[in-house]
Write an enzyme that holds these catalytic residues in place. Structure first.
Site, PDB file in Angstrom:
ATOM      1  CE  LYS A   1      -3.691  19.373 -27.204  1.00 10.58           C
ATOM      2  NZ  LYS A   1      -4.071  18.004 -27.289  1.00 10.58           N
TER       3      LYS A   1
ATOM      4  CE1 TYR B   1      -5.967  16.261 -21.660  1.00  9.29           C
ATOM      5  CE2 TYR B   1      -6.157  14.187 -22.841  1.00  9.29           C
ATOM      6  CZ  TYR B   1      -6.652  15.439 -22.521  1.00  9.29           C
ATOM      7  OH  TYR B   1      -7.818  15.858 -23.083  1.00  9.29           O
TER       8      TYR B   1
HETATM    9  C1  3LM Z   1      -4.863  19.665 -23.068  1.00  9.57           C
HETATM   10  N1  3LM Z   1      -4.478  17.603 -24.184  1.00  9.57           N
HETATM   11  O1  3LM Z   1      -5.305  20.809 -23.073  1.00  9.57           O
HETATM   12  P1  3LM Z   1      -6.361  14.774 -28.351  1.00  9.57           P
HETATM   13  N2  3LM Z   1      -1.655  13.475 -24.725  1.00  9.57           N
HETATM   14  C2  3LM Z   1      -1.386  14.676 -24.195  1.00  9.57           C
HETATM   15  C3  3LM Z   1      -2.331  15.704 -24.291  1.00  9.57           C
HETATM   16  O2  3LM Z   1      -2.041  16.889 -23.743  1.00  9.57           O
HETATM   17  C4  3LM Z   1      -3.563  15.462 -24.940  1.00  9.57           C
HETATM   18  C5  3LM Z   1      -3.788  14.198 -25.498  1.00  9.57           C
HETATM   19  C6  3LM Z   1      -2.809  13.234 -25.379  1.00  9.57           C
HETATM   20  C7  3LM Z   1      -5.338  18.650 -24.029  1.00  9.57           C
HETATM   21  C8  3LM Z   1      -6.540  18.699 -24.680  1.00  9.57           C
HETATM   22  S1  3LM Z   1      -8.398  18.986 -22.762  1.00  9.57           S
HETATM   23  C9  3LM Z   1     -10.082  18.713 -22.996  1.00  9.57           C
HETATM   24  C10 3LM Z   1      -7.710  19.484 -24.324  1.00  9.57           C
HETATM   25  C11 3LM Z   1      -0.091  14.900 -23.495  1.00  9.57           C
HETATM   26  C12 3LM Z   1      -4.620  16.521 -25.069  1.00  9.57           C
HETATM   27  C13 3LM Z   1      -5.066  13.873 -26.224  1.00  9.57           C
HETATM   28  O3  3LM Z   1      -7.205  13.539 -28.341  1.00  9.57           O
HETATM   29  O4  3LM Z   1      -5.824  15.105 -29.702  1.00  9.57           O
HETATM   30  O5  3LM Z   1      -7.027  15.926 -27.646  1.00  9.57           O
HETATM   31  O6  3LM Z   1      -5.032  14.420 -27.493  1.00  9.57           O
HETATM   32  O7  3LM Z   1      -3.962  19.304 -22.268  1.00  9.57           O
END
Ligand code: 3LM
Length: 405
Positions: A210, A113
């Site tokens: 998510k 990510y």
């Molecule tokens: C996304 N992803 O749209 P938070 N690990 C994985 C993730 O997909 C994400 C995180 C950790 C997305 C967020 S992009 C600005 C929006 C596999 C997040 C981080 O800190 O809760 O967003 O998680 O792919």
């Protein structure tokens, strides 16, 4: 195909860690908003601080509502303990700050990510930690790269955004032989489809934003592992280094989401299989990356490691990036938004959005093509999701939108 790897999962997701009789018979666990907790005496307070007596004292360290979420998630992931965090990035940062020192090496898969990649490349690297990327889809690459300085092996499976899979048991066994911890980001699979700790991983991290929350109304994260490791994450990575603690109200929302996690994942899986097949059959689509398709490069591993193939799909159009943008702009039901795992189907363009933290060169090196479009298949009627995508693809085909457009 089933999405249900363990009997008892749904029961644990609804009941684990809670006894209504201890809470005035309340069916739904109470929400404890209190930031601080009253000591019955000064001596009792000192004993709680010294760890000689159990008890809550301040919600940056522990809180009863957050504690229940931690116990429930531990019961779902097969972990001894958990620490809930302010976000997925909070979980990742809290865990990594807890176990790395200057001079240590961390081996990470090529695909991560975007913000995880940026945290490692631009964050950890500034503090003298060496980041080595290896293609962990072949465990032999880990054997070749691992050394005495390697403290952590880190990967996502399926990986965001291109759906690559890693054989958790094989990679964790190699890491263990070399004394390194294996950390798996299980956000895409959720414990319904994979429980990495039961396959030999040491620590699991999630973005609870998510599928775990599942309704797009919170930002949260969680780390899971042994009681000793989680104590270190709680007291070092979270309490002292990041302060990235989960708010009690968000813990309550995640607890509510977990009650339907198994049901929701079963539907996400069923719908994504149908949507992936429809995309694959459309002439405007050059490639579909979905573990459930027979043509997926790691389909055999997917069948072995995942009892369902998840709700995420990545695909590329024959017309490249321009066609992808044109298609996204013609959608009516599927929403143009980042994030994933919500009831609403969401579509986004990794190169300009979630993975814009990589340079163009880095994306090329790490196998994230600029034409890739990512779809989170939601819980709407599957025929209506498919119809929306098909009409948008038909329109792009009719308009002959392409790389040269
Ligand atoms: C996304 N992803 O749209 P938070 N690990 C994985 C993730 O997909 C994400 C995180 C950790 C997305 C967020 S992009 C600005 C929006 C596999 C997040 C981080 O800190 O809760 O967003 O998680 O792919």
């Amino acid at each position: 195909m089933t999405c249900l790897p363990l009997s008892g999962f749904a029961t644990r997701a609804i009941h684990a860690g809670y006894d209504a009789a201890a809470h005035d018979g309340a069916l739904v666990p109470p929400l404890h908003l209190s930031s601080t907790f009253v000591f019955e005496s000064a001596e009792a307070g000192a004993e709680i601080f010294a760890g000689e007596r159990e008890g809550y004292f301040y919600s940056r360290i522990a809180n009863p509502t957050v504690d229940l979420l931690e116990q429930r998630m531990a019961a779902l992931e097969g972990a001894e303990a958990a620490v809930a965090t302010a976000s997925g990035m909070g979980a990742i940062a809290g865990v990594l700050w807890s176990f790395l020192q200057p001079g240590d090496e961390i081996i990470v898969d090529k695909t991560l990510y975007g913000c995880t990649f940026a945290f490692m490349r631009h964050g950890l690297a500034r503090f003298g930690i060496r980041i080595t990327h290896a293609d962990l889809t072949d465990p032999a690459n880990l054997s070749a790269a691992i050394s005495k300085t390697t403290k952590i092996v880190y990967f996502e499976t399926p990986a965001n955004p291109n759906m690559r899979l890693v054989d958790i048991a094989a990679v964790a066994a190699i890491a263990r032989r070399h004394g390194a911890r294996t950390i798996v980001d299980n956000t895409y699979a959720t414990p319904v489809l994979t429980q990495p700790i039961t396959l030999g991983a040491d620590i699991v991290v999630h973005s609870a934003t998510k599928y775990l929350g599942g309704h797009g109304d919170l930002v949260g994260g969680i780390a899971l592992g042994t009681a000793a490791d989680m104590q270190q994450v709680r007291l070092v990575g979270i309490k002292d280094m990041t302060g990235a603690v989960m708010a009690p109200f968000n813990a309550m929302l995640v607890l509510r989401g977990l009650k339907t996690l198994k049901l929701r994942m079963a539907e996400h899986c069923r719908s994504a299989v149908a949507v992936a097949a429809a995309l694959d059959a459309h002439q405007a689509v050059a490639a579909v990356h979905y573990p459930g398709l027979a043509g997926f490069a790691q389909h055999d591993l997917a069948r072995r490691q995942m009892p369902g193939f998840g709700g995420m799909i990545a695909f590329e159009l024959t017309g490249g990036y321009a066609a992808g943008v044109a298609m996204m702009n013609r959608l009516n039901l599927v929403q143009r938004a980042v994030s994933l795992g919500d009831a609403e189907s969401l579509i986004q363009h990794p190169a300009s959005m979630t993975h814009s933290t990589y340079t163009t060169e880095e994306r090329r090196e790490h196998g994230i093509s600029d034409g890739l479009v990512r779809l989170s298949v939601g819980l709407e009627e599957v025929d209506e999701i498919t119809a929306d995508l098909m009409q948008a693809l038909d329109a792009v085909t009719a308009a002959r939108v392409s790389v040269d457009a």
